[in-house]
Design a protein around this motif. Structure first.
Motif, short mmCIF file in Angstrom:
data_model
loop_
_atom_site.label_atom_id
_atom_site.label_comp_id
_atom_site.label_asym_id
_atom_site.label_seq_id
_atom_site.Cartn_x
_atom_site.Cartn_y
_atom_site.Cartn_z
N PRO A 180 0.93 -1.12 0.45
CA PRO A 180 0.07 -0.50 0.09
C PRO A 180 0.92 1.40 -0.07
O PRO A 180 2.42 1.44 -0.08
CB PRO A 180 -1.00 -0.33 1.27
CG PRO A 180 -0.20 -1.17 2.31
CD PRO A 180 0.83 -1.36 1.39
N ASP A 181 0.47 2.16 -0.44
CA ASP A 181 0.56 4.31 -0.62
C ASP A 181 1.06 3.98 1.31
O ASP A 181 0.41 3.96 1.79
CB ASP A 181 -0.37 4.63 -1.20
CG ASP A 181 0.35 4.08 -3.04
OD1 ASP A 181 1.12 3.22 -3.47
OD2 ASP A 181 -0.16 4.80 -3.34
N PRO A 182 1.48 4.79 1.38
CA PRO A 182 2.37 5.61 2.84
C PRO A 182 1.26 6.72 2.73
O PRO A 182 0.25 6.76 2.50
CB PRO A 182 3.42 6.75 2.51
CG PRO A 182 3.58 6.56 1.20
CD PRO A 182 3.40 5.52 0.33
N GLU A 183 0.64 6.18 4.47
CA GLU A 183 -0.23 6.87 4.84
C GLU A 183 -0.40 8.62 4.43
O GLU A 183 0.66 8.84 4.79
CB GLU A 183 -0.58 6.74 6.05
CG GLU A 183 -2.31 7.24 6.50
CD GLU A 183 -3.12 6.96 7.47
OE1 GLU A 183 -3.06 7.73 8.69
OE2 GLU A 183 -2.77 5.79 7.78
N VAL A 184 -1.48 9.42 4.00
CA VAL A 184 -0.97 11.11 4.36
C VAL A 184 -1.71 11.46 5.02
O VAL A 184 -3.39 11.43 4.25
CB VAL A 184 -0.81 11.48 2.69
CG1 VAL A 184 -1.18 12.97 2.52
CG2 VAL A 184 -0.10 10.96 2.30
N THR A 185 -1.77 12.41 5.60
CA THR A 185 -2.89 13.03 6.32
C THR A 185 -2.43 14.57 5.90
O THR A 185 -1.50 15.25 6.27
CB THR A 185 -2.58 12.99 8.20
OG1 THR A 185 -2.68 11.73 8.32
CG2 THR A 185 -3.54 13.55 8.95
N GLU A 186 -4.00 15.99 5.67
CA GLU A 186 -2.87 16.75 6.28
C GLU A 186 -4.74 17.19 6.43
O GLU A 186 -5.37 17.05 6.86
CB GLU A 186 -3.57 17.24 4.34
CG GLU A 186 -2.51 16.86 3.44
CD GLU A 186 -2.93 17.27 1.41
OE1 GLU A 186 -3.24 18.05 1.71
OE2 GLU A 186 -2.38 16.81 1.05
N ASN A 187 -4.19 18.66 7.21
CA ASN A 187 -5.13 19.47 8.09
C ASN A 187 -5.37 20.38 7.41
O ASN A 187 -4.57 21.04 6.09
CB ASN A 187 -3.87 19.46 9.41
CG ASN A 187 -4.08 18.77 10.34
OD1 ASN A 187 -4.45 17.88 10.01
ND2 ASN A 187 -3.24 19.29 11.12
N MET A 188 -7.33 21.41 7.00
CA MET A 188 -7.08 21.76 5.77
C MET A 188 -8.32 22.66 6.79
O MET A 188 -8.79 22.67 8.11
CB MET A 188 -8.85 20.83 5.05
CG MET A 188 -8.24 20.15 3.93
SD MET A 188 -9.00 19.92 2.92
CE MET A 188 -10.19 18.99 4.12
N SER A 189 -8.08 24.10 6.92
CA SER A 189 -8.86 25.72 8.05
C SER A 189 -9.86 26.29 7.21
O SER A 189 -9.13 26.26 5.78
CB SER A 189 -7.83 25.70 8.39
OG SER A 189 -8.33 27.19 9.01
N VAL A 190 -10.68 26.31 6.70
CA VAL A 190 -11.92 27.01 6.45
C VAL A 190 -12.90 27.63 7.06
O VAL A 190 -13.60 27.32 8.21
CB VAL A 190 -12.92 25.46 5.05
CG1 VAL A 190 -13.83 27.33 4.46
CG2 VAL A 190 -12.36 25.23 4.34
N PRO A 191 -12.12 29.09 6.78
CA PRO A 191 -12.68 30.21 7.98
C PRO A 191 -14.72 30.38 7.31
O PRO A 191 -14.96 29.62 6.29
CB PRO A 191 -12.51 31.69 7.22
CG PRO A 191 -12.34 31.68 5.69
CD PRO A 191 -11.79 29.85 5.76
N ALA A 192 -15.42 30.08 8.47
CA ALA A 192 -17.27 30.60 8.62
C ALA A 192 -17.19 31.38 7.68
O ALA A 192 -16.87 32.00 7.27
CB ALA A 192 -17.81 30.41 10.00
N PRO A 193 -18.83 30.77 6.43
CA PRO A 193 -18.94 31.33 5.46
C PRO A 193 -20.13 32.71 6.58
O PRO A 193 -20.29 32.25 7.29
CB PRO A 193 -19.68 30.27 4.45
CG PRO A 193 -20.10 29.33 5.07
CD PRO A 193 -18.88 29.41 6.13
N ASP A 194 -20.65 33.68 5.29
CA ASP A 194 -21.34 34.73 5.67
C ASP A 194 -22.54 34.24 5.56
O ASP A 194 -23.69 35.44 5.95
CB ASP A 194 -20.91 36.23 5.14
CG ASP A 194 -19.04 35.95 5.65
OD1 ASP A 194 -19.09 36.13 6.69
OD2 ASP A 194 -18.93 36.98 5.12
N SER A 195 -23.07 33.29 4.46
CA SER A 195 -24.25 33.26 4.84
C SER A 195 -24.86 31.79 5.03
O SER A 195 -24.38 31.18 5.69
CB SER A 195 -24.55 32.36 2.54
OG SER A 195 -23.78 31.46 2.54
#
Length: 56
Positions: A29-44
């Motif tokens: 298997p391929d190596p495990e990849v972990t990425e953190n994502m940060s998305v600001p809260a939308p205004d709508s």
């Protein structure tokens, strides 16, 4: 008499063929990849989110 001899010969031939049979090995298997994502809260009030995971 001959049928017993032939059936014994066929059974031994089948057993010897089964011992030499090997299945192909599974790929590693391929190596495990972990990425953190940060998305600001939308205004709508309504939010549409689409994530696409592609393997290159």
């Amino acid at each position: 008499m001959n049928t017993k001899l032939i059936s014994a010969f066929l059974a031994l031939a089948l057993a010897s063929m089964a011992c030499g049979f090997e299945l192909p090995k599974a790929p590693a298997p391929d190596p495990e990849v972990t990425e953190n994502m940060s998305v600001p809260a939308p205004d709508s009030d309504q939010v549409n989110l689409e994530l696409a995971f592609r393997r290159w």
